[in-house]
Design an enzyme around this catalytic site. Structure first.
Site, PDB file in Angstrom:
ATOM      1  N   GLU A 103       0.842  -1.192   0.000  1.00 23.57           N
ATOM      2  CA  GLU A 103       0.000   0.000   0.000  1.00 23.57           C
ATOM      3  C   GLU A 103       0.873   1.236   0.000  1.00 23.57           C
ATOM      4  O   GLU A 103       2.019   1.188   0.418  1.00 23.57           O
ATOM      5  CB  GLU A 103      -0.957   0.002   1.202  1.00 23.57           C
ATOM      6  CG  GLU A 103      -0.296  -0.055   2.558  1.00 23.57           C
ATOM      7  CD  GLU A 103      -1.335   0.022   3.679  1.00 23.57           C
ATOM      8  OE1 GLU A 103      -2.302   0.794   3.548  1.00 23.57           O
ATOM      9  OE2 GLU A 103      -1.164  -0.685   4.675  1.00 23.57           O
ATOM     10  N   CYS A 129      -3.993 -12.210 -14.981  1.00 17.07           N
ATOM     11  CA  CYS A 129      -3.915 -11.703 -16.354  1.00 17.07           C
ATOM     12  C   CYS A 129      -5.243 -11.213 -16.908  1.00 17.07           C
ATOM     13  O   CYS A 129      -5.299 -10.732 -18.039  1.00 17.07           O
ATOM     14  CB  CYS A 129      -3.324 -12.779 -17.265  1.00 17.07           C
ATOM     15  SG  CYS A 129      -1.611 -13.188 -16.849  1.00 17.07           S
TER      16      CYS A 129
END
Length: 340
Positions: A103, A129
């Protein structure tokens, strides 16, 4: 109700799609040279990446380049090509697998880099993906709902570290054939960036309509392909089998709502010869309508589909039907139809 999650869109268009190539080229021959001692010890031939995967080259970033800087550049180009001002963007979705830290999100860096307004929602979507297609679907739903007018979907990938870590690890004593093959897919990865801008179709008659599509999950296969910056470890045989079963079941059930047997282009997630040939055979699609980028770019993760679409865009004619489709580790599949 069938097993697919079906989505349809009323008034959404793809206004632009662009890609940014990493400048450095690493050939499979170069990787063979670096792995020559372990290949000889394991009695494995050189040229596996070329013969088995069909990957001859992949791209890498330069020493002063980063995946998120590249994503910002791609986004700026996409906005310019779409003719949309940053101040009009209501949503930014970053779909990169690559991240420098847990983060904050990668999206905040890109939001700032693009100069988007504070009112623009921004976050990451992570789904291996399939992230870019999932991001397009979510953005299209928000545009249809009237919550936003324009969205930027973006992706930047950096395979440099995983490539280096994998080659170093495979060169260590004690590595066996099974270990080598479980990491083989890591050597096919490449770096790159892509971005797309979506908006209301009625305001952009020259845009490319997004009609909708399907998603389907087979999460019992969640342990077959697991990756991090240290490496990607894959049970290739089981992954291919599970992936093809998932694609076929989704494709078959999609026939209730969609007709995809005669599209003008199939923009398939770019993995390898084996993967592409299996999808073509399983669905019966025309292979001449499946453009390939993995031979020279490798597998660029979620950026593969928009990169391939971007490179194919100049060859498409108004009215052409285009299907975006792929399988992401986990396993999930997604298929989305566009009218060019």
């Amino acid at each position: 109700m069938n097993g697919n999650a079906t989505t349809t869109h009323r008034n959404v268009a793809l206004l632009s799609v662009t890609s940014l190539m990493a400048p450095l080229i690493t050939t499979s021959e170069e990787i063979d040279l670096r792995l020559k001692p372990v290949l000889a010890r394991l009695k494995l031939p050189t040229g596996l990446l070329q013969r088995v995967a069909g990957v001859y080259e992949r791209r890498n970033w330069g020493p002063n380049e980063t995946f998120d800087d590249a994503a910002v550049k791609a986004g700026k180009i996409a906005l310019k090509e779409a003719g949309i001002k940053p101040s009009d963007v209501g949503l930014l979705i970053n779909t990169s697998v690559t991240r420098k830290h847990l983060e904050p999100s990668v999206a905040v860096r890109i939001h700032h880099g693009l100069g988007l307004p504070s009112s623009a929602i921004n976050f990451d979507i992570a789904n291996a993906c399939l992230g870019f297609v999932n991001g397009m679907t979510l953005a299209a739903q928000l545009i249809d709902s009237g919550q936003i007018k324009y969205a930027v979907i973006i992706d930047g990938e950096d395979a440099d570290e995983i490539q280096t870590n994998t080659i170093d690890r495979l060169g260590r004593p004690g590595i066996k054939r099974k270990d080598f093959m479980s990491e083989f897919a890591s050597l096919t990865l490449g770096s790159g960036a892509a971005a797309a801008v979506l908006g209301p179709a009625d305001a952009h008659p020259a845009g490319h309509r997004i009609l909708g599509g399907v998603t389907r999950a087979a999460t019992q296969f969640n342990g077959l392909c697991v990756g991090s910056v240290d490496g990607m470890f894959t049970d290739a045989k089981a992954l291919l089998k599970g992936g093809m079963e998932l694609v076929v079941s989704a494709w078959t059930e999609a026939k209730r709502d969609w007709s995809w047997s005669n599209m003008d282009r199939y923009i398939v997630h770019q993995v390898s010869d084996v993967h592409t040939n299996a999808i073509v055979k399983a669905t019966g699609m025309d292979k001449t309508k499946v453009p390939l980028t993995y031979p020279t770019l490798g597998n660029v993760g979620p950026a593969s589909i928009p990169i391939t679409l971007s490179q194919e865009a100049s060859k498409l004619q108004p009215g052409n039907r285009v299907l975006l489709m792929g399988v992401g580790s986990g396993l999930n599949t997604a298929m989305m139809e566009l009218v060019w």
